[in-house]
Scaffold this motif. Sequence first.
Motif, PDB file in Angstrom:
ATOM      1  N   SER A 166      25.561  40.462  29.159  1.00  0.00           N
ATOM      2  CA  SER A 166      26.762  41.127  28.626  1.00  0.00           C
ATOM      3  C   SER A 166      28.798  39.947  29.324  1.00  0.00           C
ATOM      4  CB  SER A 166      27.921  42.198  27.751  1.00  0.00           C
ATOM      5  OG  SER A 166      28.860  42.931  28.698  1.00  0.00           O
ATOM      6  N   PRO A 167      29.430  39.630  28.243  1.00  0.00           N
ATOM      7  CA  PRO A 167      30.415  38.760  28.999  1.00  0.00           C
ATOM      8  C   PRO A 167      31.534  39.307  29.829  1.00  0.00           C
ATOM      9  CG  PRO A 167      30.449  38.183  26.559  1.00  0.00           C
ATOM     10  CD  PRO A 167      28.878  39.198  26.484  1.00  0.00           C
ATOM     11  N   ASP A 168      31.364  41.001  30.128  1.00  0.00           N
ATOM     12  CA  ASP A 168      31.842  41.510  31.126  1.00  0.00           C
ATOM     13  C   ASP A 168      31.089  42.059  32.008  1.00  0.00           C
ATOM     14  OD1 ASP A 168      34.112  41.272  29.040  1.00  0.00           O
ATOM     15  OD2 ASP A 168      34.178  42.666  28.173  1.00  0.00           O
TER      16      ASP A 168
ATOM     17  N   ALA B  69      23.058  37.967  33.164  1.00  0.00           N
ATOM     18  CA  ALA B  69      23.976  38.443  32.178  1.00  0.00           C
ATOM     19  C   ALA B  69      22.963  38.965  31.167  1.00  0.00           C
ATOM     20  CB  ALA B  69      24.800  36.844  31.736  1.00  0.00           C
TER      21      ALA B  69
ATOM     22  N   ARG C 139      30.652  43.423  37.807  1.00  0.00           N
ATOM     23  CA  ARG C 139      31.809  43.487  36.896  1.00  0.00           C
ATOM     24  C   ARG C 139      33.135  42.747  37.706  1.00  0.00           C
ATOM     25  NH1 ARG C 139      30.611  48.122  39.009  1.00  0.00           N
ATOM     26  NH2 ARG C 139      32.868  49.376  40.052  1.00  0.00           N
TER      27      ARG C 139
ATOM     28  N   ASP D 137      35.858  33.333  32.608  1.00  0.00           N
ATOM     29  CA  ASP D 137      35.931  33.810  32.035  1.00  0.00           C
ATOM     30  C   ASP D 137      34.987  35.250  30.964  1.00  0.00           C
ATOM     31  OD1 ASP D 137      38.669  32.574  31.648  1.00  0.00           O
ATOM     32  OD2 ASP D 137      38.289  31.510  30.672  1.00  0.00           O
ATOM     33  N   ASP D 138      33.872  34.118  31.699  1.00  0.00           N
ATOM     34  CA  ASP D 138      32.547  35.044  30.756  1.00  0.00           C
ATOM     35  C   ASP D 138      31.690  35.042  31.780  1.00  0.00           C
ATOM     36  OD1 ASP D 138      30.437  35.672  29.837  1.00  0.00           O
ATOM     37  OD2 ASP D 138      30.790  34.226  27.981  1.00  0.00           O
ATOM     38  N   LEU D 139      31.571  36.692  32.640  1.00  0.00           N
ATOM     39  CA  LEU D 139      30.495  36.514  33.095  1.00  0.00           C
ATOM     40  C   LEU D 139      28.449  36.203  33.335  1.00  0.00           C
ATOM     41  CD1 LEU D 139      30.793  39.850  35.349  1.00  0.00           C
ATOM     42  CD2 LEU D 139      31.382  37.459  35.699  1.00  0.00           C
ATOM     43  N   THR D 140      28.317  35.836  31.877  1.00  0.00           N
ATOM     44  CA  THR D 140      27.345  34.897  31.389  1.00  0.00           C
ATOM     45  C   THR D 140      27.429  33.406  32.267  1.00  0.00           C
ATOM     46  OG1 THR D 140      28.148  33.847  29.044  1.00  0.00           O
ATOM     47  CG2 THR D 140      26.876  36.078  29.279  1.00  0.00           C
TER      48      THR D 140
END
Length: 184
Positions: free
Chosen positions: A90-92, A88, A115, A42-45
Amino acid sequence: MTAATRADSRAATPERILSLDRLAALSSDALRGLYARGSVPDDLTALAGRPKGRMLAVRGLEHGPAGRLLRSLARSPKFPWDGKSFFADSPDEGRGINRVNLVVRRFEWFPFTTRVEPSVLDGQPCVYLDYEQPGNPWFIARIRDEIREVAPDLYLGPAMWKRGRGRAAHLLWFAVDFGTPATP
């Protein structure tokens, strides 16, 4: 989940059903089916870290002596590709770089950005590793890597050669395991 949190949770859990060794024993067709069932975070971090990598199967060379030799080399500590490091932003979005160990020295080569976008293989969401970055040679910029999580902290993906207009030729399967430490 941070690398420290992942390490703590691994210590308290039983061995995973899937691992780099178990993935390496699968056929290209089985890997494709597993990839199709995989998911993106859900979050690329969640991808921040230095996972151990493994080349799993080269399409068209997975059977016979050539396939056995390639699998043996990929499993060897002397195999040059050690994995990818992920950062990471950002989350995206994120970025990363490949880790390569040569006989005399270790290198970080061929940066990429990350991404989520549709997979070239099946149109479903994947984490795309974009090598069209300043400083990468033209032949590296033509590579399209994708990954999906197929077990906790274990990501599987196809490495492909871009052919234009959203098409790519699938070359091989690889995996990165955030649960296995990279070579120091």
